[in-house]
Design a protein around this motif. Structure first.
Motif, short mmCIF file in Angstrom:
data_model
loop_
_atom_site.label_atom_id
_atom_site.label_comp_id
_atom_site.label_asym_id
_atom_site.label_seq_id
_atom_site.Cartn_x
_atom_site.Cartn_y
_atom_site.Cartn_z
N LEU A 1 42.54 44.38 35.78
CA LEU A 1 42.08 44.75 34.84
C LEU A 1 43.74 44.19 34.02
CD1 LEU A 1 39.06 46.32 33.65
CD2 LEU A 1 38.95 43.58 33.52
N ALA B 1 45.21 41.31 34.21
CA ALA B 1 44.79 40.64 33.43
C ALA B 1 45.37 40.70 32.16
CB ALA B 1 43.29 40.06 33.72
N THR C 1 48.00 38.12 29.36
CA THR C 1 48.37 37.59 28.48
C THR C 1 49.15 37.36 27.74
OG1 THR C 1 45.32 38.05 28.56
CG2 THR C 1 46.30 38.30 26.67
N VAL D 1 39.98 38.08 32.83
CA VAL D 1 38.67 39.23 33.17
C VAL D 1 37.81 39.27 34.23
CG1 VAL D 1 37.14 40.95 31.62
CG2 VAL D 1 39.44 40.34 30.74
N CYS D 2 37.13 38.14 34.38
CA CYS D 2 35.74 38.09 35.03
C CYS D 2 36.35 37.76 36.25
CB CYS D 2 35.28 35.94 34.39
SG CYS D 2 34.67 36.23 33.10
N ALA E 1 38.72 39.67 37.17
CA ALA E 1 38.66 41.13 37.93
C ALA E 1 37.02 41.79 38.15
CB ALA E 1 39.49 41.68 36.37
#
Length: 230
Positions: free
Chosen positions: A72, A75, A79, A100-101, A103
């Motif tokens: 995360l 991620a 971003t 996120v998915c 992760a």
């Protein structure tokens, strides 16, 4: 008194909104090859970091990495990078969701990888069967409580290989980590890593594609031209 319709938005304003939401993409025709390479590199590095940290955590028994928290963080770093290059906000949001998915999928993939690499198969004996379509807590799945042949119960219940026809006293094949760093898992025909790999590969491919499109559309010809003149 009649109300007049509001004036249409100015073309400059619409172009600015489109650039802010989807990225400026200030090039004609196909994007430059180096820009495509940059997008693929960003996506590949993001996938490697998210999945790699989970695999390393599961392999060496580091809960902070194996649990997905480090993924995360990766991620979030991805971003932030896309925000710094001023990519389109809608595309940044899409990439963030995909990251996120992935992760969240990475811990299962990491556990399966460890079990495939150094797992040992043994038979266990079913002591009870819970779950099924009538059980809301198990989401319709059957869960078997098992013990080894010395009568020592496993701390986790087995899902793979446990079905409607399973009864107490039946034997199931499970694979467990010789190092004890990954919970045991029921053994199926696909092996311990096949299903998590199939699930995670779709998210990984989508994340690479999302990064490619986002980075390519973030290209600003005016910015690069000013940098070249400076």
């Amino acid at each position: 008194m009649t109300l007049s319709a509001p004036p249409p938005p100015e073309p400059g304003l619409m172009a600015h909104l489109r650039s802010t939401v989807w990225g400026p993409a200030e090039f004609v025709g196909l994007p430059p090859w180096w820009l495509v390479g940059e997008g693929l590199l960003v996506g590949t590095l993001a996938v490697s970091a998210i999945v790699g940290t989970a695999v390393a955590g599961a392999w060496y028994g580091l809960p902070a990495l194996a649990g997905g928290e480090a993924g995360l963080v990766c991620a979030a770093a991805l971003t932030l990078y896309l925000c710094l290059v001023r990519a389109g906000r809608a595309l940044i949001g899409l990439v963030a969701v995909l990251a996120v998915c992935l992760a969240l999928q990475a811990p299962q993939l990491a556990s399966g990888f460890v079990l495939a690499a150094r797992g040992q198969v043994e038979s266990v004996v079913v002591t009870s069967v819970d779950g099924g379509p009538a059980a809301v807590s198990s989401h319709g799945r059957y869960l078997c409580s098992v013990t080894d042949h010395e009568g020592v119960p496993l701390k986790v219940r087995i899902r793979r290989g446990c079905g409607r026809a399973t009864r107490p006293g039946d034997e199931l094949a499970v694979v467990h980590d010789r190092e004890g760093r990954v919970p045991p898992r029921g053994l199926t025909a696909g092996g311990p890593v096949r299903a998590p790999l199939r699930d995670a590969s779709g998210w990984a491919a989508a994340l690479v594609a999302g990064c490619l499109v986002t980075v390519v559309r973030s290209y600003r010809l005016t910015h690069h031209a000013a940098a070249a003149v400076g």
